[in-house]
Design an enzyme around this catalytic site. Sequence first.
Site, short mmCIF file in Angstrom:
data_model
loop_
_atom_site.label_atom_id
_atom_site.label_comp_id
_atom_site.label_asym_id
_atom_site.label_seq_id
_atom_site.Cartn_x
_atom_site.Cartn_y
_atom_site.Cartn_z
N CYS A 1 22.06 40.20 3.26
CA CYS A 1 22.82 40.47 2.03
C CYS A 1 24.24 39.94 2.07
CB CYS A 1 22.86 41.97 1.77
SG CYS A 1 21.26 42.75 1.96
N SER B 1 6.66 48.97 3.09
CA SER B 1 7.10 50.37 3.03
C SER B 1 7.13 50.77 1.56
CB SER B 1 8.49 50.48 3.64
OG SER B 1 9.09 51.67 3.20
N GLU C 1 15.48 44.28 -10.27
CA GLU C 1 14.90 45.50 -9.69
C GLU C 1 15.23 46.74 -10.54
OE1 GLU C 1 16.75 47.00 -6.10
OE2 GLU C 1 14.81 47.50 -5.24
N LYS D 1 18.77 42.39 -7.58
CA LYS D 1 18.94 43.82 -7.87
C LYS D 1 19.00 44.08 -9.37
CE LYS D 1 19.29 45.55 -3.69
NZ LYS D 1 18.29 46.49 -3.22
N GLU E 1 12.05 55.64 5.68
CA GLU E 1 11.25 54.50 6.13
C GLU E 1 10.85 54.66 7.61
OE1 GLU E 1 12.80 50.88 4.59
OE2 GLU E 1 11.54 49.62 5.85
N CYS F 1 13.73 46.74 1.31
CA CYS F 1 15.07 46.88 0.74
C CYS F 1 15.46 45.70 -0.14
CB CYS F 1 16.12 46.97 1.83
SG CYS F 1 15.76 48.22 3.03
N GLU G 1 9.04 50.85 -12.86
CA GLU G 1 8.85 51.99 -11.94
C GLU G 1 10.16 52.76 -11.75
OE1 GLU G 1 8.57 48.79 -10.58
OE2 GLU G 1 6.46 48.43 -10.96
N GLU H 1 8.10 57.09 7.71
CA GLU H 1 6.90 56.42 7.21
C GLU H 1 6.27 55.58 8.33
OE1 GLU H 1 7.64 53.68 4.02
OE2 GLU H 1 5.51 53.33 3.63
#
Lengths: 152, 593
Positions: B523, B327, B369, B366, B281, B307, B374, B284
């Site tokens: 988190c 990102s 996710e 999560k 990242e 994230c 993907e 990037e």
Amino acid sequence: MTEINIVKDAVKKHGRKRESLMPVLQEIVKQENYLSEERLMEIAKEFDLSSAEVYGVATFYSFLPVKPMGENVIKVCQTIVCDMKGKEAVLDAIKDKLNIVPGQTSADGKFSLMAVNCIGQCSNAPAMLVNDKPYINLTYENVVKIIDEYQS
Amino acid sequence: MPEMVNLKINDISVSVEAGSTILDAAKKANIKIPTLCHHEDLCIAGNCRVCVVEQKGVNALKASCATPAEENMEIFTNTNKVREARKTIIGLLLSEHNNDCLHCYKNGNCELQSMAKDYLVDSDKYISILKNYEIDRSSPSIIKDDSKCIRCQRCVRTCAELQDVNALAVSGKGSEMKISTFMEKPMDYVVCTNCGQCVTHCPTGALVEKNYIDEVWDVLNDPSKHVVVQTAPAVRVGLGEAVGLDAGKSYTGKMVTALKMLGFDAVFDTNFSADLTILEEGTELLTRLKDKIENKKDVALPQFTSCSPGWIKYIEHEFPDILDYLSTCKSPQQMLGPLAKTYYAKSMGIDPKDMVVVSIMPCTAKKFEANRPEMYSSGYKDVDYVITTREFGRMIQQAGIDFETLKDSECDSILGKHTGAGVIFGATGGVMEAALRTAYEIITGREVPFSNLEVTPVRGLEGVKEATIKIEGCKAEWKFLENVELKVAVAHGLSNARPLAAQVQNGESPYHFIEIMACPGGCIAGGGQPMPVNNNIRKKRTEAIYNEDESLQLRKSHENPEVKRIYEDFLEKPLGHKSHELLHTTYTKRKKY
């Protein structure tokens, strides 16, 4: 594209501030009889509110149905005075004539029945509205007659 | 000096700031008043009435959470009248509640249950008027069971005030009132971000995470499976609470031992892939800056972190036109999965089809996710099961492990080493701090100019934090950044993310890099962390995270020896071909309404 304009027109008329939400919802019900999923989403977009919030507001009010309504909407008062003065007879007459209970629409789509809270006719109880026209001092017999009028 | 109000509670004199409630004053006098709809993260609702108290000379009882303390008030919190009223209120709540407590996921951790226990409510006083509700299990993250709902509206306020998502609203009225999604649609259809803050704020079992405990036991007991596990940075500072210990301590070593005892074949650390994320990242970001400043290209800046899967789904729904600013890096969880099933599997000679990746997260989003289409870049589902810190705590208890007495052990190689920069990913500002520690050093060859590497402006619980770092003394290849003032912002809680995203959408953002974490505090207080949660607990967990960072020798992601090795052996370089294939992703435009 005329359909989308219903909401846009209502917003133009009443504004898009939070306090204009109720008049806009009422306006759509006036024109379309109920608030469809699409309309609720369009309204949410216009007001920049979540669609769940608009749905929440609409479902709080008996006069803002979110299900399709029949051609004629009967709203029978279920509050305490009408209840004590014979609301059940009113519902019985409607059941016998149209075979519907509160929350239902007749098979031919002509009538919907709702049980609503006080409509301000306690002194003339029991009372009901048909398409927002008040009918008072109801009995089984005169409810049958009123429905006959709407059926003819 | 703030104006003070003096009053007496149960004959104890107490002085509180004007505007405080009776409940606040009682807390100050160390008197506990039971509450249900009240939560210190949220606005006052005053709808459950269980916190009623008696005021001398006043007939009607008062809801202490919603009544301001006044001068010379004399309040009594434990009179017969008060106790009877509370008993009635709890009894009425129970009459509409699904009282199948023994089979409830929240059994033992339910505020209503604990109140019923304290007040000994008669079972036959009120008839049950529980309705037949259908349980909504559509979401991979959250289960909504209206039969357990007491309509306190903590979830609705959480979704509106903390997250500004408004997926949940109050519908109907009177006995028909309930907590609804738009048109009673399933949870997986609506704008829900799966953040799980409604879960951590629900006093009962009406909103809980979808648990995968049995699925994980099944694969652990299947000898044909090679089961690896990864744990997120924040898990180690929440796990203590999940097994009955006090908040505020990190248990990395004991946690690894417990995982080995549960039977995982390899124990990895999401901290490792957090370090890896910084390399990807950070590179990037530097590439985007180079394209913008040196090559004068039209690139999407500022760059948003990616994230937090709650944040990702939020921006996909709410700001679908600015997804280019995210990102492209996968979250650390989703970086570790494909590396385990490619690089690690190959080095161990394991067929990836026999490998199962379990991840333990402080997060309910999560779970969603891991199920995104993907996330199959290894050729298999990259992460098979996601369980929360709470589910992990339950597995430890089921296994009969005495957690407190465990010895420390270390994660397995080669996806297990981490630096302090990876650890602080768990707290708001941590990703930014970790990125700055590495990026500044890449650019200048010197350490980030903060004492002891602590980028203090991005730490703490303020909703939106900003920092400006002037870049001086660049290496030759980064000369275009000389004297550039790098502007960064950090937001946690999606309601704080909204203004930053709106600025970007309107082309008015003054920043280069923005970190967003969906949950307030980051988190450490994610939707999968132990309950209760409040700012005091958030602070304790955050402190534990920063203490762990400080205790480590390596505190910069680019110094992680295993990260270096994986680039040498396998990935070649950040943003290289392999990275793109395994570690980067794309986003989906979603409907807002």
